[in-house]
Design an enzyme around this catalytic site. Structure first.
Site: not given
Ligand code: DX5
Length: 220
Positions: A36, A176
């Site tokens: 990310d 996501d």
């Molecule tokens: C948001 C990110 C998150 C990350 C996963 O900008 O893209 O979604 O990948 O986050 P969680 O902890 O929600 O699985």
């Protein structure tokens, strides 16, 4: 229903031991690692660049995908491909010349992905489907891990699935944000085959392997 795969996000991993974390995620059975990338401009957070991704490449044998949550992704596409990312995901909201950006990613030899923020309609994809390998439907507002899943996005996942099937193109659909054992099945049934999980895996009390196994169990 498409064969589902859990994608491990390193957002929120122990950055002081990132190589080991990436190796652990790989050993835990994720199908891919998602990076990310945040620039503090497009989203209110800042993370890592291509050098950090490249340093971790040797610690995993699963594909890397770069999720570019940045205001201007075009100048950095080549760097993330060179760092070892097999897929580059840009945000529709940051690419006024989206079809050109997607072509540039493919010309670099990588798979081209587009992410849609919660407020961006699936229709945005209609005229770029032939240039796409992957669509990411954000199920949280981008910027942070550990946020609450937005169930209303399941309708958009199904809309994207219908667009892709009508166009007859081999586009993978990913969700996501906020994916856990409580939300993964609904997202999969809505039409997603790649499920990105960060917090649900990285913070699981029994460790990453147990967390991934639990997610696989709800995805059967
Ligand atoms: C948001 C990110 C998150 C990350 C996963 O900008 O893209 O979604 O990948 O986050 P969680 O902890 O929600 O699985």
């Amino acid at each position: 229903l498409k064969e589902p795969a859990v994608v491990g996000s390193v957002l929120g991993a122990d950055y002081a031991r990132l190589g080991a974390e990436v190796a652990d995620l790989t050993g835990a059975g994720v199908g891919r690692i998602q990076w990310d990338v945040m620039d503090r401009l497009f989203v209110p957070n800042m993370t890592f660049g291509p050098d950090v991704v490249g340093a971790c490449r040797e610690h995993s044998d699963v594909p890397f995908e770069a999720h570019l949550m940045v205001r201007d992704p075009d100048p950095m596409l080549a760097d993330f491909v060179a760092a070892g990312c097999e897929t580059i995901i840009v945000h529709a909201e940051t690419c006024p010349h989206l079809l050109r950006t997607l072509s540039a990613i493919r010309e670099l030899g990588a798979r081209a992905g587009v992410a849609l923020n919660p407020s961006t309609p699936a229709e945005f994809l209609r005229h770029v489907l032939s240039g796409l390998d992957q669509v990411v439907v954000m199920t949280v507002n981008p910027g942070f891990g550990g946020q609450k899943y937005i169930p209303a996005m399941e309708e958009k996942v199904s809309e994207v699935r219908a667009l892709v099937e009508r166009a007859g193109v081999p586009v993978q659909i990913e969700v996501d944000g906020g994916i856990s054992t409580r939300t993964a099945r609904a997202a999969w049934y809505a039409g997603a085959e790649l499920l990105v999980a960060g917090r649900a895996v990285l913070s699981h009390p029994d460790g990453k392997r147990a967390a991934v196994a639990e997610l696989h169990r709800v995805l059967t």
